[in-house]
Design an enzyme around this catalytic site. Structure first.
Site, PDB file in Angstrom:
ATOM      1  N   SER A   1       0.838  -1.192   0.000  1.00 61.30           N
ATOM      2  CA  SER A   1       0.000   0.000   0.000  1.00 61.30           C
ATOM      3  C   SER A   1       0.872   1.240   0.000  1.00 61.30           C
ATOM      4  CB  SER A   1      -0.894   0.020   1.253  1.00 61.30           C
ATOM      5  OG  SER A   1      -1.504   1.278   1.441  1.00 61.30           O
TER       6      SER A   1
ATOM      7  N   TYR B   1      -0.167  -0.275  10.675  1.00 55.19           N
ATOM      8  CA  TYR B   1      -0.532  -0.616   9.299  1.00 55.19           C
ATOM      9  C   TYR B   1       0.624  -0.306   8.359  1.00 55.19           C
ATOM     10  CZ  TYR B   1      -2.923  -0.506   4.785  1.00 55.19           C
ATOM     11  OH  TYR B   1      -3.290  -0.731   3.476  1.00 55.19           O
TER      12      TYR B   1
END
Length: 333
Positions: free
Chosen positions: A166, A192
């Site tokens: 990501s 994350y």
């Protein structure tokens, strides 16, 4: 220590693929025929993973979709040709081993492995080993799965592994001394970001170790796509994820943050990395918008590009060794 055939490192720079942010997965695949190929897509029954599975299966590949919730998956993939459902929980090492053993018992090669499943910005949760859930699911689970499936990847002779990362990797590198937040304060966005940096680093090291066996690895940013991945987010966060610093929280430096993609566009880079002949002989790179992304400085405020901590070969090797220790399994390359 075993030595590895390094070969020429692929440049982390655009190859001018002719595609872009609006390219769909079907367009990225083109007329490629995948008859006889075997692909495995984790998370392949929801969001970007589901579209990835659909496009690969429609092109002739047999697609295995391991699911933590098989009943939900069965409804999602109903009617898809050449698609096989299995059971897998990436936070459960016993489940991972069981799935891998069942697949290896079929004797089939694995031509394409797309590690697409993941969680994002989850509250602090730990698995039975005490490992933080985002690091355990997004990185360690896929590390163990790939390690266990290595004989089938090697058997394919010309396999590709795609780690779905990501743009969020820019929020944090990997803390090799405390990856599971045992001693530092938990921050869901930094956790994350750490897991997504780990995905990129995994592809760097896997490609280095696997290329002599014909296995090439890539990491991808699929784009900003509203899927079930955002289930832990507030309405405000769904519009623009936040980046934390020591003083206050501020909007992430992302000029393209509002340029959301469709699911069809979001699956494009994964499909391209898994199948495109444009990438023959290449690997170990981070891709986005259906091209190899540029490397940018650590302090870059661009939304695009890969940060140096995610492609550092020394960090990649150290993370690999730490991951082997944490999952209790040596990657037998």
């Amino acid at each position: 220590m075993k030595s590895y055939v390094i070969g020429q490192t692929t440049n982390q720079a655009s190859i001018h693929s002719g595609f872009g942010p609006h390219t769909t997965a079907q367009e990225a695949l083109g007329n490629r025929n995948l008859d006889g190929k075997v692909a495995l897509v984790t998370g392949g029954y929801s969001g970007i993973g589901l579209e990835t599975s659909r496009v690969l299966a429609a092109a002739g590949a047999t697609v295995i979709v391991p699911a933590r919730t098989p009943d939900k998956a069965k409804v999602a993939v109903a009617g898809m040709p050449r698609l096989e459902l299995e059971t897998l929980d990436l936070m459960d090492p016993v489940s991972i081993d069981g799935f891998a053993e069942r697949f290896l018992a079929t004797g089939r090669p694995l031509d394409i492995l797309i590690n697409s499943a993941g969680i994002m910005a989850a509250p602090l949760t730990r698995d039975d080993r005490g490992y933080e859930s985002q690091f355990a699911t997004n990185h360690l689970g896929h590390f163990q799965l790939t390690a266990r499936l290595w004989p089938a990847l090697k058997q394919a002779k010309n396999a590709r592994v795609v780690a779905v990362s990501s743009r969020g990797h820019r929020l944090s590198g990997v803390d090799l001394d405390d990856p599971n937040y045992d001693r530092r304060m938990y921050d869901k966005w930094k956790a994350y970001g750490q897991s997504k940096s780990a995905n990129v680093l995994f592809a760097v090291e896997l490609d280095k170790r696997g290329r002599s066996e014909g296995v090439r690895a890539f990491s991808v940013h699929p784009g900003l796509v509203l899927t079930d991945l955002s289930r832990h987010l507030t309405e405000e966060e769904t519009g623009r994820p936040k980046q934390m610093n020591d003083e206050k929280e501020k909007p992430a430096p992302d000029p393209d943050a509002d340029q959301f993609k469709s699911v069809e566009q979001g699956a494009a880079t994964s499909v391209w990395c898994a199948t495109s002949t444009q990438l023959d002989g290449m690997g170990g790179v981070y891709c986005e918008d259906v091209d190899i992304s540029e490397a940018v400085p650590a302090d870059s405020e661009k939304g695009t590009g890969v940060r140096p901590w995610a492609i550092d070969p020394d960090i990649a090797q150290r993370l690999w060794e730490l991951s082997e220790k944490l999952v209790g399994f040596k990657f037998s390359i």
